[in-house]
Design a protein around this motif. Structure first.
Motif, PDB file in Angstrom:
ATOM      1  N   ASP A 158       0.835  -1.208   0.000  1.00 13.44           N
ATOM      2  CA  ASP A 158       0.000   0.000   0.000  1.00 13.44           C
ATOM      3  C   ASP A 158       0.866   1.252   0.000  1.00 13.44           C
ATOM      4  OD1 ASP A 158      -2.241  -1.592   0.034  1.00 13.44           O
ATOM      5  OD2 ASP A 158      -2.557  -1.426   2.186  1.00 13.44           O
ATOM      6  N   LEU A 159       1.902   1.248   0.816  1.00 15.66           N
ATOM      7  CA  LEU A 159       2.797   2.398   0.902  1.00 15.66           C
ATOM      8  C   LEU A 159       3.496   2.651  -0.432  1.00 15.66           C
ATOM      9  CD1 LEU A 159       4.381   4.538   2.526  1.00 15.66           C
ATOM     10  CD2 LEU A 159       5.906   2.708   3.272  1.00 15.66           C
ATOM     11  N   LEU A 160       4.038   1.605  -1.025  1.00 18.25           N
ATOM     12  CA  LEU A 160       4.752   1.737  -2.293  1.00 18.25           C
ATOM     13  C   LEU A 160       3.823   2.173  -3.411  1.00 18.25           C
ATOM     14  CD1 LEU A 160       7.431   1.345  -3.809  1.00 18.25           C
ATOM     15  CD2 LEU A 160       6.780  -1.044  -4.177  1.00 18.25           C
ATOM     16  N   THR A 189       6.942   3.282  12.857  1.00 20.29           N
ATOM     17  CA  THR A 189       6.258   2.328  11.988  1.00 20.29           C
ATOM     18  C   THR A 189       6.531   2.618  10.525  1.00 20.29           C
ATOM     19  OG1 THR A 189       4.484   1.944  13.588  1.00 20.29           O
ATOM     20  CG2 THR A 189       4.013   1.431  11.285  1.00 20.29           C
ATOM     21  N   ILE A 190       6.332   3.861  10.113  1.00 24.72           N
ATOM     22  CA  ILE A 190       6.504   4.188   8.698  1.00 24.72           C
ATOM     23  C   ILE A 190       7.979   4.121   8.300  1.00 24.72           C
ATOM     24  CG2 ILE A 190       6.642   6.710   9.025  1.00 24.72           C
ATOM     25  CD1 ILE A 190       4.989   6.949   6.440  1.00 24.72           C
ATOM     26  N   ASP A 191       8.881   4.557   9.177  1.00 24.21           N
ATOM     27  CA  ASP A 191      10.309   4.489   8.858  1.00 24.21           C
ATOM     28  C   ASP A 191      10.764   3.046   8.679  1.00 24.21           C
ATOM     29  OD1 ASP A 191      10.541   7.213   8.925  1.00 24.21           O
ATOM     30  OD2 ASP A 191      11.334   7.308  10.961  1.00 24.21           O
ATOM     31  N   THR A 192      10.243   2.149   9.506  1.00 23.72           N
ATOM     32  CA  THR A 192      10.599   0.737   9.402  1.00 23.72           C
ATOM     33  C   THR A 192      10.153   0.156   8.065  1.00 23.72           C
ATOM     34  OG1 THR A 192      10.472   0.429  11.801  1.00 23.72           O
ATOM     35  CG2 THR A 192      10.291  -1.543  10.427  1.00 23.72           C
ATOM     36  N   SER A 196      12.467  -1.217   4.972  1.00 22.84           N
ATOM     37  CA  SER A 196      12.294  -2.575   4.453  1.00 22.84           C
ATOM     38  C   SER A 196      12.103  -2.572   2.936  1.00 22.84           C
ATOM     39  CB  SER A 196      11.103  -3.239   5.142  1.00 22.84           C
ATOM     40  OG  SER A 196      10.877  -4.536   4.613  1.00 22.84           O
ATOM     41  N   LEU A 197      11.307  -1.629   2.445  1.00 25.07           N
ATOM     42  CA  LEU A 197      11.075  -1.538   0.995  1.00 25.07           C
ATOM     43  C   LEU A 197      12.370  -1.203   0.254  1.00 25.07           C
ATOM     44  CD1 LEU A 197       7.625   0.276   0.790  1.00 25.07           C
ATOM     45  CD2 LEU A 197       8.174  -1.965  -0.166  1.00 25.07           C
ATOM     46  N   ARG A 198      13.130  -0.278   0.783  1.00 23.77           N
ATOM     47  CA  ARG A 198      14.405   0.069   0.145  1.00 23.77           C
ATOM     48  C   ARG A 198      15.315  -1.152   0.064  1.00 23.77           C
ATOM     49  NH1 ARG A 198      15.122   5.673   3.593  1.00 23.77           N
ATOM     50  NH2 ARG A 198      14.123   7.092   2.096  1.00 23.77           N
ATOM     51  N   HIS A 199      15.344  -1.932   1.125  1.00 17.93           N
ATOM     52  CA  HIS A 199      16.176  -3.138   1.141  1.00 17.93           C
ATOM     53  C   HIS A 199      15.687  -4.149   0.099  1.00 17.93           C
ATOM     54  CE1 HIS A 199      18.616  -6.417   2.682  1.00 17.93           C
ATOM     55  NE2 HIS A 199      17.525  -7.165   2.761  1.00 17.93           N
ATOM     56  N   LYS A 200      14.367  -4.359   0.042  1.00 17.86           N
ATOM     57  CA  LYS A 200      13.827  -5.352  -0.895  1.00 17.86           C
ATOM     58  C   LYS A 200      13.988  -4.917  -2.346  1.00 17.86           C
ATOM     59  CE  LYS A 200      10.467  -7.320   2.346  1.00 17.86           C
ATOM     60  NZ  LYS A 200       9.028  -7.569   2.655  1.00 17.86           N
ATOM     61  N   THR A 209      13.327  10.472   1.246  1.00 21.85           N
ATOM     62  CA  THR A 209      12.826  11.159   2.430  1.00 21.85           C
ATOM     63  C   THR A 209      12.947  12.661   2.226  1.00 21.85           C
ATOM     64  OG1 THR A 209      13.514   9.337   3.876  1.00 21.85           O
ATOM     65  CG2 THR A 209      13.078  11.463   4.919  1.00 21.85           C
ATOM     66  N   VAL A 210      11.840  13.369   2.364  1.00 15.53           N
ATOM     67  CA  VAL A 210      11.849  14.830   2.294  1.00 15.53           C
ATOM     68  C   VAL A 210      11.710  15.319   3.732  1.00 15.53           C
ATOM     69  CG1 VAL A 210      10.777  16.888   1.332  1.00 15.53           C
ATOM     70  CG2 VAL A 210      10.809  14.764   0.009  1.00 15.53           C
ATOM     71  N   ARG A 211      12.804  15.752   4.288  1.00  9.68           N
ATOM     72  CA  ARG A 211      12.867  16.053   5.726  1.00  9.68           C
ATOM     73  C   ARG A 211      11.811  17.071   6.145  1.00  9.68           C
ATOM     74  NH1 ARG A 211      16.668  14.786   9.248  1.00  9.68           N
ATOM     75  NH2 ARG A 211      18.057  14.138   7.553  1.00  9.68           N
ATOM     76  N   GLY A 212      11.114  16.736   7.207  1.00  7.84           N
ATOM     77  CA  GLY A 212      10.113  17.640   7.755  1.00  7.84           C
ATOM     78  C   GLY A 212       8.760  17.563   7.076  1.00  7.84           C
ATOM     79  N   ILE A 213       8.665  16.787   5.971  1.00  6.06           N
ATOM     80  CA  ILE A 213       7.390  16.708   5.250  1.00  6.06           C
ATOM     81  C   ILE A 213       6.918  15.266   5.128  1.00  6.06           C
ATOM     82  CG2 ILE A 213       6.143  17.265   3.123  1.00  6.06           C
ATOM     83  CD1 ILE A 213       8.162  19.484   2.643  1.00  6.06           C
ATOM     84  N   GLY A 214       7.664  14.455   4.381  1.00  3.11           N
ATOM     85  CA  GLY A 214       7.209  13.083   4.165  1.00  3.11           C
ATOM     86  C   GLY A 214       8.109  12.338   3.210  1.00  3.11           C
TER      87      GLY A 214
END
Length: 221
Positions: A158-160, A189-192, A196-200, A209-214
């Motif tokens: 869902d996130l991807l 939770t979201i960082d984990t 994981s997605l980056r690793h896979k 990652t856009v710091r301070g936003i999302g």
């Protein structure tokens, strides 16, 4: 909407407007007392910088029948009782899910005879996203990279899919949390899941990652 927290308010205003609601936001109890008369429903945060939210609720209720949903971090049984006794039609404790808020709004408006808002017509997200060799199929919920299957969890998918469907948009953390996890509000939770997605996917630049936003989908093609 009576909400003093700017970040929370902006997220809710955007979400409610996407679902067809016309939303006006004020930050204080005094401003609320001057603006509620034109509203079909009031979302009232009880933690306000000037007046006690319960007192605002009592004054609004004493002046007329406009529906009120108290939205607050005060979550004890006594807090709920006091909120309902002050005139709130419903009581929602933070943190809460956006879908639950919509359901409670619809229920309250239905009880008082206000027609539910019709959601605006929107362009449907594609069922298949194919970018830079990454293929994401929403129908089968399968992910492939360069023709090879990538095993992901339901939340990872869902996130991807959300990020890849909107590659030119920085999606705020809170929006991702609401859309993917509903009631869960946790930075870890979201960082984990992003890690994981980056690793896979074998590289960190798939999700930026856009710091301070999302976060934003990082590859084009």
């Amino acid at each position: 909407m009576v909400e003093s927290d700017t970040e929370d308010a902006e997220f809710l205003v955007r979400g409610l407007r996407r679902h067809g609601h016309v939303v006006d936001r004020v930050e204080t109890g005094s401003a609320a007392l001057g603006a509620y008369a034109s509203a079909d429903l009031v979302l009232l945060d009880l933690e306000l910088p000037d007046l006690d939210g319960l007192e605002v609720c009592r004054r609004v209720r004493a002046a007329g029948p406009v529906p009120i949903i108290a939205v607050t971090a005060r979550g004890t049984e006594l807090d709920r009782v006091l909120g309902l006794q002050a005139g709130a039609d419903d009581y929602l404790v933070k943190p809460y899910g956006f879908r639950e808020l919509l359901a409670r709004m619809e229920a309250v408006m239905r009880r008082v005879g206000i027609p539910a808002q019709q959601p605006p017509v929107a362009v449907a997200a594609p069922s298949v996203v194919d970018r830079s060799g990454l293929r994401i199929d929403a129908t089968t919920r399968q992910v492939e990279l360069d023709g090879q299957p990538v095993k992901v969890t339901r939340k990872e998918f869902d996130l991807l899919f959300i990020l890849a469907s909107h590659p030119d948009v920085v999606v705020p953390r809170k929006q991702l949390m609401q859309q993917v996890w509903g009631d869960v509000w946790s930075r870890r939770t979201i960082d984990t899941h992003v890690s994981s997605l980056r690793h896979k996917l074998g590289a960190s630049d798939w999700i930026v990652t856009v710091r301070g936003i999302g976060f934003q989908f990082g590859r084009r093609g």
